[in-house]
Design a protein around this motif. Structure first.
Motif: not given
Length: 400
Positions: A362-386
């Motif tokens: 999900e981070l990869t698709w968001q940072l590439r700008g390929l997340a479609g309707e759920r795209q976070v505008a201008g995404a440049r950095a993201g974190i995952t946690a579990n």
């Protein structure tokens, strides 16, 4: 070594849709792996190493997942590694792949996690296991996972004044995002009234407050930065940090290590330095970034109330302020810092070896700008946690 010197490139990401499909985990893993290879523009023989996230419920093939997946793709000489760390297995597999790349042992690594999960909450497997924290928790406390989540929810209500109505808003938010994700199991919008009308599982949590168990798979193709450049990918998504830290004990006289799924300590301190906070802090320090640099987060929402805990432990807000952050709309799609734009486990359910890998997809698709309707505008950095049983930390930071 910090920053770009420790980066590895994400060349490909692929998933098998989550659900209850009634087939074997290897089949799911192959769909995800082939999708990741296609996304990377690489053929299987170009892969130098395979790291499989294990699943203990799938017999011997699940215990040696790396070799199982390599055999299914066709033996071609790649080195194989199998990694088990409960719910952190996917992040540990990513970390193993990154280590191999940075050590010069492989230019390209395929990371795969897949699961065919049983119905209902996860129970310990393998008979009587008095050295298994989950087995002990079930036998000594009678606390299945939903009961444990409910205890955390009750604590938030007692200490911070959170309400079941606020917990329900987490589900509403994540269901709205999941409705736009073709890989999610549940793709229907949910209202707060729907949550309130669902059966009580462990007070105060209702059925729609707790994630399901699912079949599913996710895969990544990782490479060295030099290899990515040779492939004509001058600006790939990069993994900047992977946190796999363990808890620190003792912290107080009331610490109860290893009796909880998350190996966190119970404390009367309303603002404890939790294991989850330590996981995030290690990731930030390694990446040279902070919460203020994030565009989005993917967190481990086993229950609605637990997502609010992650807001605080990731430093998105202060202790006890998670519900306020949610109600302000900051963590929704279109908000200041969307959390679980994929839909989270609320929309996917748990497929244990795959879920931390799916978060990075999900981070990869968001940072590439390929997340479609759920795209976070201008995404440049993201974190995952579990996090995983027995004190396995799990957090990944990706940048572009």
């Amino acid at each position: 070594m910090t920053g770009d010197g420790r980066d590895v490139a994400v060349l490909g990401a692929g998933m098998h849709p989550w659900g209850k499909w009634g087939r074997g985990f290897v089949e799911y893993g192959m769909v995800a792996a082939r999708a990741a290879l296609a996304d990377a523009g690489l053929d299987w023989p170009a892969i130098g190493s395979v790291v499989g996230a294990n699943t203990v419920r799938s017999g011997y093939p699940g215990q040696v997942a790396g070799a199982t997946f390599a055999r299914a793709l066709g033996w071609q000489g790649a080195r194989v590694t199998s990694v088990y760390a409960a719910c952190a297995s996917g992040a540990q597999a990513i970390n193993t792949a990154r280590t191999q790349i940075l050590a010069g042992l492989a230019d390209t690594v395929l990371v795969i996690g897949a699961d065919a999960a049983p119905k209902g909450f996860f129970a310990p497997v393998g008979g009587d296991r008095p050295d298994d924290p989950d087995w002990l928790r079930f036998r000594l406390l009678g606390a299945t996972n939903p009961a444990y989540f409910a205890l955390w929810a009750r604590r938030r209500m007692a200490v911070y004044g959170d309400t079941p109505e606020q917990f329900a808003r987490v589900k509403v938010k994540n269901a709205a995002a999941g409705a736009a994700n073709p890989y999610a199991r549940y793709r229907t919008a949910v209202t707060a009234e729907d949550v309130a009308a669902s059966p009580v599982v462990a007070d105060p949590l209702r059925l729609l407050d707790i994630c399901a168990t699912s079949d599913g798979a996710a895969a990544l193709v990782l490479s060295s930065m030099d290899f990515a450049r040779r492939q004509g990918v001058p600006r790939p998504v990069r993994i900047r940090a992977v946190s796999t830290v363990t808890p620190r004990y003792p912290r107080t006289a009331l610490d109860l290590p290893d009796i909880a799924t998350d190996s966190a300590a119970a404390s009367l301190d309303p603002e404890p330095d939790t294991f989850r906070a330590a996981i995030a802090r290690a990731a930030y320090e390694e990446a040279g970034l902070g919460p203020e640099d994030l565009s989005l987060a993917e967190v481990y929402d086993l229950s609605t109330s637990l997502e609010l805990e992650w807001y605080e432990d990731l430093g998105l807000c202060g202790a006890g302020e998670g519900a306020k952050l949610l109600c302000e709309g900051a963590t929704t799609l279109g908000g200041r810092l969307p959390v679980n734009p994929s839909g989270g486990l609320a929309s996917f359910g748990e497929a244990v070896p795959a879920q931390a890998i799916a978060q990075v997809c999900e981070l990869t698709w968001q940072l590439r700008g390929l997340a479609g309707e759920r795209q976070v505008a201008g995404a440049r950095a993201g974190i995952t946690a579990n996090q995983g049983l027995f004190g396995h930390g799990s957090s990944v930071i990706a940048v572009r």
